[in-house]
Design a protein around this motif. Structure first.
Motif, PDB file in Angstrom:
ATOM      1  N   ALA A 269       0.844  -1.212   0.000  1.00 30.13           N
ATOM      2  CA  ALA A 269       0.000   0.000   0.000  1.00 30.13           C
ATOM      3  C   ALA A 269       0.877   1.261   0.000  1.00 30.13           C
ATOM      4  CB  ALA A 269      -0.916  -0.012   1.222  1.00 30.13           C
ATOM      5  N   TYR A 270       1.911   1.229   0.826  1.00 27.35           N
ATOM      6  CA  TYR A 270       2.824   2.368   0.925  1.00 27.35           C
ATOM      7  C   TYR A 270       3.561   2.563  -0.409  1.00 27.35           C
ATOM      8  CZ  TYR A 270       6.480   5.219   3.340  1.00 27.35           C
ATOM      9  OH  TYR A 270       7.349   6.201   3.756  1.00 27.35           O
ATOM     10  N   GLY A 271       3.935   1.458  -1.049  1.00 25.40           N
ATOM     11  CA  GLY A 271       4.615   1.541  -2.344  1.00 25.40           C
ATOM     12  C   GLY A 271       3.751   2.243  -3.368  1.00 25.40           C
ATOM     13  N   MET A 272       2.494   1.856  -3.417  1.00 24.32           N
ATOM     14  CA  MET A 272       1.564   2.460  -4.374  1.00 24.32           C
ATOM     15  C   MET A 272       1.419   3.960  -4.108  1.00 24.32           C
ATOM     16  SD  MET A 272       0.161   1.073  -6.868  1.00 24.32           S
ATOM     17  CE  MET A 272      -1.237   0.780  -7.889  1.00 24.32           C
TER      18      MET A 272
ATOM     19  N   GLU B 162       3.941  -2.479 -11.890  1.00 27.76           N
ATOM     20  CA  GLU B 162       3.111  -2.693 -13.092  1.00 27.76           C
ATOM     21  C   GLU B 162       1.673  -2.256 -12.838  1.00 27.76           C
ATOM     22  OE1 GLU B 162       3.446  -6.745 -14.480  1.00 27.76           O
ATOM     23  OE2 GLU B 162       5.641  -6.603 -14.528  1.00 27.76           O
ATOM     24  N   ALA B 163       1.164  -2.587 -11.663  1.00 32.37           N
ATOM     25  CA  ALA B 163      -0.217  -2.202 -11.325  1.00 32.37           C
ATOM     26  C   ALA B 163      -0.345  -0.681 -11.322  1.00 32.37           C
ATOM     27  CB  ALA B 163      -0.608  -2.778  -9.965  1.00 32.37           C
ATOM     28  N   TYR B 164       0.674   0.005 -10.841  1.00 31.37           N
ATOM     29  CA  TYR B 164       0.671   1.473 -10.824  1.00 31.37           C
ATOM     30  C   TYR B 164       0.639   2.004 -12.259  1.00 31.37           C
ATOM     31  CZ  TYR B 164       2.414   6.256 -10.423  1.00 31.37           C
ATOM     32  OH  TYR B 164       2.563   7.621 -10.546  1.00 31.37           O
ATOM     33  N   ILE B 165       1.517   1.471 -13.105  1.00 23.95           N
ATOM     34  CA  ILE B 165       1.621   1.969 -14.477  1.00 23.95           C
ATOM     35  C   ILE B 165       0.325   1.691 -15.252  1.00 23.95           C
ATOM     36  CG2 ILE B 165       2.852   1.686 -16.686  1.00 23.95           C
ATOM     37  CD1 ILE B 165       5.374   0.983 -14.981  1.00 23.95           C
ATOM     38  N   GLU B 166      -0.180   0.477 -15.093  1.00 24.64           N
ATOM     39  CA  GLU B 166      -1.370   0.079 -15.868  1.00 24.64           C
ATOM     40  C   GLU B 166      -2.663   0.398 -15.138  1.00 24.64           C
ATOM     41  OE1 GLU B 166      -0.763  -4.106 -16.731  1.00 24.64           O
ATOM     42  OE2 GLU B 166       1.335  -3.696 -17.250  1.00 24.64           O
ATOM     43  N   LYS B 167      -2.569   0.967 -13.957  1.00 25.23           N
ATOM     44  CA  LYS B 167      -3.746   1.207 -13.091  1.00 25.23           C
ATOM     45  C   LYS B 167      -4.586  -0.067 -12.986  1.00 25.23           C
ATOM     46  CE  LYS B 167      -4.426   6.183 -13.957  1.00 25.23           C
ATOM     47  NZ  LYS B 167      -3.179   6.515 -14.606  1.00 25.23           N
ATOM     48  N   SER B 168      -3.927  -1.155 -12.711  1.00 25.81           N
ATOM     49  CA  SER B 168      -4.597  -2.457 -12.786  1.00 25.81           C
ATOM     50  C   SER B 168      -4.971  -3.023 -11.414  1.00 25.81           C
ATOM     51  CB  SER B 168      -3.677  -3.441 -13.518  1.00 25.81           C
ATOM     52  OG  SER B 168      -4.144  -4.758 -13.338  1.00 25.81           O
TER      53      SER B 168
ATOM     54  N   GLN C 105      -6.416  -5.905 -11.118  1.00 24.66           N
ATOM     55  CA  GLN C 105      -6.079  -7.328 -11.187  1.00 24.66           C
ATOM     56  C   GLN C 105      -4.632  -7.589 -10.747  1.00 24.66           C
ATOM     57  OE1 GLN C 105      -8.722  -9.149 -12.308  1.00 24.66           O
ATOM     58  NE2 GLN C 105      -7.702 -11.080 -11.781  1.00 24.66           N
ATOM     59  N   LYS C 106      -3.714  -6.740 -11.226  1.00 24.92           N
ATOM     60  CA  LYS C 106      -2.294  -6.948 -10.876  1.00 24.92           C
ATOM     61  C   LYS C 106      -2.041  -6.677  -9.404  1.00 24.92           C
ATOM     62  CE  LYS C 106       0.257  -7.248 -14.985  1.00 24.92           C
ATOM     63  NZ  LYS C 106       0.935  -6.607 -16.113  1.00 24.92           N
ATOM     64  N   MET C 107      -2.764  -5.704  -8.876  1.00 22.37           N
ATOM     65  CA  MET C 107      -2.592  -5.395  -7.451  1.00 22.37           C
ATOM     66  C   MET C 107      -3.118  -6.580  -6.616  1.00 22.37           C
ATOM     67  SD  MET C 107      -1.134  -2.917  -5.979  1.00 22.37           S
ATOM     68  CE  MET C 107      -1.185  -1.868  -4.544  1.00 22.37           C
ATOM     69  N   TRP C 108      -4.220  -7.159  -7.063  1.00 32.83           N
ATOM     70  CA  TRP C 108      -4.772  -8.332  -6.369  1.00 32.83           C
ATOM     71  C   TRP C 108      -3.773  -9.493  -6.439  1.00 32.83           C
ATOM     72  CZ3 TRP C 108      -9.687 -11.448  -8.295  1.00 32.83           C
ATOM     73  CH2 TRP C 108      -9.999 -12.429  -7.328  1.00 32.83           C
ATOM     74  N   GLN C 109      -3.176  -9.676  -7.618  1.00 30.43           N
ATOM     75  CA  GLN C 109      -2.174 -10.746  -7.770  1.00 30.43           C
ATOM     76  C   GLN C 109      -0.950 -10.475  -6.889  1.00 30.43           C
ATOM     77  OE1 GLN C 109      -1.494 -10.849 -12.013  1.00 30.43           O
ATOM     78  NE2 GLN C 109      -3.328 -12.080 -12.411  1.00 30.43           N
ATOM     79  N   ALA C 110      -0.522  -9.219  -6.847  1.00 29.42           N
ATOM     80  CA  ALA C 110       0.649  -8.874  -6.029  1.00 29.42           C
ATOM     81  C   ALA C 110       0.384  -9.230  -4.567  1.00 29.42           C
ATOM     82  CB  ALA C 110       0.978  -7.388  -6.163  1.00 29.42           C
TER      83      ALA C 110
ATOM     84  N   PHE D  78      -4.455   8.946  -2.535  1.00 31.88           N
ATOM     85  CA  PHE D  78      -3.055   8.769  -2.933  1.00 31.88           C
ATOM     86  C   PHE D  78      -2.830   7.836  -4.111  1.00 31.88           C
ATOM     87  CE2 PHE D  78      -3.278   9.522   1.667  1.00 31.88           C
ATOM     88  CZ  PHE D  78      -2.492  10.654   1.787  1.00 31.88           C
ATOM     89  N   TRP D  79      -3.662   6.812  -4.234  1.00 36.15           N
ATOM     90  CA  TRP D  79      -3.422   5.802  -5.278  1.00 36.15           C
ATOM     91  C   TRP D  79      -4.044   6.236  -6.597  1.00 36.15           C
ATOM     92  CZ3 TRP D  79      -4.666   0.090  -3.409  1.00 36.15           C
ATOM     93  CH2 TRP D  79      -3.748  -0.274  -2.413  1.00 36.15           C
ATOM     94  N   PRO D  80      -3.512   5.736  -7.709  1.00 36.71           N
ATOM     95  CA  PRO D  80      -4.242   5.922  -8.970  1.00 36.71           C
ATOM     96  C   PRO D  80      -5.562   5.146  -8.890  1.00 36.71           C
ATOM     97  CG  PRO D  80      -2.353   4.432  -9.274  1.00 36.71           C
ATOM     98  CD  PRO D  80      -2.278   4.951  -7.868  1.00 36.71           C
ATOM     99  N   ASP D  81      -6.517   5.541  -9.722  1.00 39.77           N
ATOM    100  CA  ASP D  81      -7.793   4.810  -9.768  1.00 39.77           C
ATOM    101  C   ASP D  81      -7.582   3.467 -10.434  1.00 39.77           C
ATOM    102  OD1 ASP D  81      -9.996   5.943  -8.599  1.00 39.77           O
ATOM    103  OD2 ASP D  81     -10.145   7.512 -10.156  1.00 39.77           O
ATOM    104  N   LEU D  82      -7.726   2.396  -9.694  1.00 43.17           N
ATOM    105  CA  LEU D  82      -7.474   1.072 -10.282  1.00 43.17           C
ATOM    106  C   LEU D  82      -8.718   0.580 -11.013  1.00 43.17           C
ATOM    107  CD1 LEU D  82      -5.511  -0.665  -7.362  1.00 43.17           C
ATOM    108  CD2 LEU D  82      -4.607   0.669  -9.279  1.00 43.17           C
TER     109      LEU D  82
END
Ligand code: NAD
Ligand code: G6P
Ligand code: MN
Length: 444
Positions: free
Chosen positions: A119-122, A399-405, A407-412, A439-443
Motif C-alpha cells: 500500500a505504501y509503495g503504491m 506494473e499495477a501502478y503503471i497500468e492502473k490495474s 487485477q495486478k494489485m490483487w495478484q501482487a 493517494f493511489w491511482p484509480d485502479l
C-alpha cells in the motif's frame, strides 16, 4: 582535502530524521564541506517548525552556511549537488492504516513488508517520480540518495520509469545490524567488510571479515546470534532502540535457526514467523503509534523548545547511524572514495543465478560515477525462491501502478508470502483502496 563545497537539499525536510542528518552534516563539515543546505517539504507546518529551529541552531554553529527552508520546488532543487530524499507519502496517519488494516484480517501489518508495504509503495511512486523530475529540471547533474520507503518498490519504479536518473536507493538496517555485529566481536564497524545478498529488507550476510587481517567472523557472530539474536548490551545502534526493536533484534535467533549458513536481515521475521508478529501485535496501538508518541513528539518538541528560547545552546538533536550512512555515501560520490557499501541496485549478474532486471541489495564500490556492484556468485535455491516471490510482488506493484490495474494489485497481494490466500488478498485490497483514495491511482 579539496576546496570544493557542496549544496544539499533534504526532501522531506519535515521528517523526524532531518535534524539528525543536519547534525551529522555539521559534525562531518571538514570531511564533507557544505556551502548551502536546503530543506524542502510539501507540508508547510512541519517544515516551518524544523526549519525555524534549525535556522537558530545553524546560525549559532555554522554561520557561514547558506540555509533555506521552503515548500517551493524550484527554490529547493535549484543549484544542488545532492538530494537527500526521505519523504513519507501520507505521513504517519497512513502508516497507521498500513499497519492496522492487515491486522483486521490476522495478517502482519508492517511499514514496508506485506500488504502495508504494498500500500505504501503504491502511494510513494508518484511523489518520488515528482522529486526525480524536479531534480532533473533544476539540477540535472545532481544525485538523489533515497531513503524513502518502501525502498524496494521505489527502486523498481525508478528503474522502470526513470531509467537514466541518478538515484541511489539505500537502507540503514544492515548498517545498524553491522554495528551490533561489531559489538559482538569487539571491534568497530569500519573494521568489517561484508558480503551480502538479497532484496531490500530481505537478505543475508555470507561473510563478515576483518578488513585488515581477513579473519572471518561469521561463525563467532552466529554463535552469539544463535543464543541472543542481535541483542547487544551496549547502545551501538542508537536508532533501533525502542522495546519493540529489541524484540526484533532478539528474533534474529529464530531466523538463523531456519538458515544456519548465513546471518539474516531482521526484516525476514515478517516472512518466516508472521503468526508470532500478529499474536504480539496490539491492533489498536501499532509501531506508527509508538513513533508518533516517541520519536515524532521528541523531535518536534525539541524543535519547539529551540524556537521558544531563541537558542539551541541548551537544546539540541541527536545523531544516529541513519545519518552517518547517507553522509558517507555522498562523500563517496563527491570524493570518489571507493568505499564499499550495501546499496539497492539492478542485479545485472551481481547475483549470478538471479534475474538481471531485479533490484537487489548487494555490496558495491562507490565512486564519483556511482556504484559498481560486487559479484556475490550463485545463491542457494531456498533463498532464490523466496527472493523471486518477493521481487515479483514488488515488480507487480509497479506494473499495477503503471497500468492502473486492480487485477495486478490483487495478484501482487496474493503472491505476498504474508497473505494467506486470494480471498483475503481481495478483501484487503478493497479496504486499502478505500483508505488510500487520496493517494493511489484509480485502479480499473
Ligand atoms: P515523517 O513522516 O516524519 O517525515 C516525512 C516527511 O515527508 C513529512 O514531513 C512529509 O510532509 C514529507 N513529505 C511527504 N510527501 C512529500 C512530498 N511529495 N514532497 C516533499 N515532502 C513530502 O517520516 P519519517 O519517519 O521521518 O521517515 C521518513 C522516510 O524515511 C520514510 O519514508 C521512512 O520509511 C524512511 N526511512 C527509510 C529508512 C531506510 O532504511 N531506507 C530508514 C528510516 C526511515
Ligand atoms: C529501519 C529500516 C527502515 C524503516 C525503519 C523504521 O531503519 O531500515 O527502512 O523505515 O527501520 O523504523 P521506525 O523506528 O520508524 O519503526
Ligand atoms: Mn530500510
Amino acid at each position: 582535502m579539496t576546496s570544493k563545497k557542496f549544496s544539499i537539499v533534504i526532501a522531506g525536510g519535515g521528517s523526524t530524521f532531518t535534524p539528525g542528518i543536519v547534525m551529522m552534516l555539521l559534525e562531518e563539515a571538514e570531511r564533507f564541506p557544505l556551502r548551502k543546505l536546503i530543506l524542502y517539504d510539501n507540508d508547510e507546518k512541519r517544515q516551518d517548525i524544523l526549519g525555524e529551529a534549525l535556522k537558530i541552531l545553524l546560525k549559532e554553529r555554522a554561520p557561514e552556511l547558506e540555509f533555506i527552508f521552503t515548500t517551493d520546488p524550484k527554490v529547493a532543487f535549484t543549484d544542488v549537488d545532492f538530494v537527500f530524499a526521505h519523504i513519507r507519502v501520507g505521513k504517519y496517519a497512513m502508516r497507521e492504516q498500513d499497519e492496522k488494516i492487515p491486522l483486521k484480517y490476522g495478517v502482519v501489518g508492517q511499514e514496508t513488508c506485506g500488504p502495508g508495504g504494498i500500500a505504501y509503495g503504491m502511494r510513494s511512486i508518484k511523489d518520488m517520480l515528482e522529486l526525480v523530475d524536479y531534480m532533473e529540471e533544476y539540477s540535472p547533474e545532481a544525485w538523489m540518495l533515497n531513503y524513502s520507503n518502501p525502498a524496494a518498490i521505489v527502486a523498481e519504479a525508478t528503474r522502470v520509469l526513470r531509467p537514466d536518473s541518478k538515484i541511489l536507493n539505500i537502507c540503514d538496517m544492515p548498517v545498524g545490524t553491522l554495528r551490533r555485529m561489531s559489538q559482538i566481536v569487539n571491534t568497530t564497524p569500519d573494521q568489517l567488510e561484508v558480503s551480502y545478498f538479497g532484496l531490500n529488507h530481505f537478505g543475508w550476510w555470507t561473510s563478515v571479515k576483518d578488513k585488515n587481517t581477513g579473519y572471518e567472523y561469521l561463525d563467532d557472530i552466529k554463535e552469539y546470534v544463535a543464543e541472543h539474536g542481535y541483542l547487544t548490551q551496549v547502545e551501538v545502534d542508537t536508532q533501533h532502540m525502542d522495546e519493540s526493536w529489541q524484540e526484533t533484534h532478539k528474533k534474529a535467533k529464530d531466523l538463523l535457526a531456519i538458515e544456519p549458513r548465513f546471518l539474516p536481515n531482521t526484516y525476514l521475521k515478517y516472512y518466516f514467523y508472521p503468526q508470532d508478529e500478529v499474536e504480539h501485535a496490539n491492533p489498536a496501538y501499532t509501531r506508527a503509534n509508538e513513533v508518533m508518541d516517541g520519536r515524532e513528539k521528541n523531535v518536534f518538541s525539541a524543535a519547539q523548545k529551540i524556537i521558544d528560547s531563541g537558542t539551541a545552546k541548551e537544546n539540541s538533536f541527536e545523531i544516529d547511524s541513519h545519518a552517518s550512512f547517507i553522509v558517507d555515501l555522498a562523500r563517496a560520490i563527491a570524493f570518489n572514495t571507493g568505499e564499499r557499501m550495501l546499496l539497492i541496485v539492478e542485479n545485472n549478474g551481481a547475483i549470478a543465478n538471479f534475474d538481471d532486471d531485479a533490484m537487489v541489495e548487494v555490496p558495491c564500490i562507490v565512486g564519483s560515477d556511482g556504484p559498481e556492484p560486487l559479484a556475490q556468485g550463485k545463491i542457494p535455491q531456498f533463498e532464490r525462491a523466496l527472493m523471486l516471490q518477493q521481487v515479483t510482488v514488488e515488480k507487480m506493484v509497479v506494473e499495477a501502478y503503471i497500468e492502473k490495474s486492480y487485477q495486478k494489485m490483487w495478484q501482487a497481494l496474493t503472491l505476498s508470502k504474508i497473505v494467506p490466500n486470494a480471498r483475503v488478498a481481495k478483501e484487503l485490497l478493497d479496504d486499502l483502496i478505500e483508505a488510500n483514495k487520496e493517494f493511489w491511482p484509480d485502479l480499473k
